[in-house]
Design an enzyme around this catalytic site. Sequence first.
Site, PDB file in Angstrom:
ATOM      1  N   CYS A  29      23.339  70.201  50.791  1.00 19.30           N
ATOM      2  CA  CYS A  29      24.609  69.835  50.164  1.00 19.30           C
ATOM      3  C   CYS A  29      25.132  68.596  50.877  1.00 19.30           C
ATOM      4  O   CYS A  29      24.351  67.791  51.374  1.00 19.30           O
ATOM      5  CB  CYS A  29      25.598  70.997  50.233  1.00 19.30           C
ATOM      6  SG  CYS A  29      25.996  71.512  51.920  1.00 19.30           S
ATOM      7  N   HIS A 630       5.238  71.492  85.774  1.00 25.37           N
ATOM      8  CA  HIS A 630       5.816  72.212  84.628  1.00 25.37           C
ATOM      9  C   HIS A 630       4.853  72.069  83.450  1.00 25.37           C
ATOM     10  O   HIS A 630       4.618  70.970  82.957  1.00 25.37           O
ATOM     11  CB  HIS A 630       7.187  71.619  84.289  1.00 25.37           C
ATOM     12  CG  HIS A 630       8.022  72.459  83.381  1.00 25.37           C
ATOM     13  ND1 HIS A 630       7.746  72.641  82.043  1.00 25.37           N
ATOM     14  CD2 HIS A 630       9.149  73.173  83.633  1.00 25.37           C
ATOM     15  CE1 HIS A 630       8.664  73.420  81.501  1.00 25.37           C
ATOM     16  NE2 HIS A 630       9.539  73.760  82.441  1.00 25.37           N
TER      17      HIS A 630
END
Length: 708
Positions: A29, A630
């Site tokens: 929308c 990591h």
Amino acid sequence: MNTPTPEALAEKILRGVGGPENIESLTHCATRLRFQLHDGTKADQAALDALDGVMGTVPQSGDRFQIVVGGAVASVYANIVNLPSMTGGGTPRPQSDAEVKAEIRAKGRGRFAWLDTFFEYLSDSFRPLLGVLLGASLIIAIASMLDAFGVVDFRAADKSATWVFVDSMWRSVLYFLPIMVAYNAAKKLRIDPWVGATVMAAVMTPNFTGMIGSKTPGVTTTTNATLGTSESVAHVFGLPMQLNDYGGQVFVPLLMVALLALVYKGLKRIFPENVQMVFVPFFSMLIMIPMTAFLIGPMGVWAGNGLGTGLSWLNGNAPIVFAIVIPLLYPFLVPLGLHWPLNALMLVNINTLGYDFIQGPMGAWNFACFGATAGVLLLSIRHREKDMRQTATGALAAGLLGGISEPSLYGIHLRFKRIYPRMLAGCLVGGLIVGILGGVDTKAFAFTSLLTIPVFDPMIKYIIAISAAFFTSMALVYFSDYRTKEERAQVNGERDAAEAAARGEVAAPAVTVPAEDRELVAAGAVAATRGPASTGSVAAGGPASADAVAAEAPAAGKGLELAAPVAGRVVGLGEVEDPVFASRALGEGVGIEPADGHVVAPVDGELITVADTGHAFGIRTADGTEVLVHIGIDTVKMNGKGFDVRVEAGRKISAGDLLAEVDLGAVRAAGYPTVTLMTVLNTADMASVEPHTGQDVAAGAPVVTVRR
């Protein structure tokens, strides 16, 4: 802030809703992406809310999911549907009998799921029309301004051809609104939208409306002397049919399409697939056009008139109550998309009464909303918050010029709980003034913005009410702040650190570190932001002793080489799709696109931390250099699946020792990047940290040089 590219944002949104295979359909929308998902539980709401470019998310029953992105929604939508993985267009995947039964059961979950579905039907029937309704609203506003300044008599019956033509520019939207609503409603119910539009158009043709008040044989017209109204009835095939002008009606197409869907789907079950294209539309029209003309049309008109009359009675007998309830109700309806039914009632009022009394009090809500945004904008200027200033400026422009509140709501107000009570106070003040002054009406459907002020009558009362609402909310937000004192102190501290970093006074900006990384490197992350005078240590184990450092540290200026923990292509942190690592908040280092899942220690030292999920390792060397390895981005969410950890915290390791075996295929299947990151957490304590990027390396090859 690391703003993702449009393509990257589209990819992340797609990943957040569970991938293309989880999308049944996608529409949008004015401000929201609207997903119909196969399984709503697969949507990662937290991850989506955290995306830069996403204002908020709204999960709904029936596996519906909304993502609010503001004015850029059309381009974001286009980027998503044009992704290679969306080639299928989000069409439903084949389902087993068990899945079909499970889906049917799921549709019934939630005590009021049927009510949510009903409002969704109403909303989706109007929402795609937002643009043309706004366009018509602005044309009306311009004409009204010219009328107010005496340039033209906007309401004169003998206007020139020029102004009759201008009238047609906005009346086209409102008059043919039933056809547009019928099209959208049919599309929502998954039947041919052109059949819905055709059925509605049949009772709006000049042939049909021309019979009203005419002397056509079979048409009788009676006049009510008391009310001054007339009613025409046509006798068709010997049956009486009430004639109405359905221009601007909204309840008629909504009722008609609901019944049409049953007829259409029933006909599809009757006729073989190879003849459905001809006979299903044919019989649908043959059944539904007479049904609409004889029954549904008059019923819809009566229902609309009844609602309009009831609300008019409330407005006339208890105007102050009505004027207060409307602005206090809207702030809770708009975020859920439930305000469209009230907008439909506005159109009914204009069509039946010739004016509307809802939009005046509604203006109090809109301007209270915009006032709260203005308060945030002033605070963002005062406190030098660049990102919030940009957000508030765009939201305020969309509101004051376009009358659209969603950018303010989702971009700001729903993110900070202190704003809503202050905004509601503005709504209350504006509504009280509207009620005390006797109400405000309008003869046009208009979005409540600065440009549409002239369409409201009395205009001076409306200006007083919306001004009071605006400045009340703005003052309350500005003088009491939308953040708590603690939040303000933290945000201002981060701002000062970022500004100092920009001036070259510290090594790295202050960036919020995710909880899963913060628990691994609490002390190191702080060291990365506090400046060269600090001393580094990791969360567990404390700093190495002075004697040990003196005995084992390399000579001043000698470089410590950090080896690649995995084989692969070495890239700079700026190329990594993670704002924390890319900003160097966890120190300088490199990213490596891994060739395999064999992860080794990059340096001699002590394993201070090993994540339970196996995705991260904290190492401290003998000289106090703190290194983080990591594996992947957001892989903490895999909860260790695909990670085979071979070490434990507290042990001494040597460069090349195996840390973990990782199933990279499982990481990719889960939708997470596999890039392995290595950073020096206490970069601020070093003379330099030099990454060596742009090369393909084997595990153990030097990729970072650290100098004290």
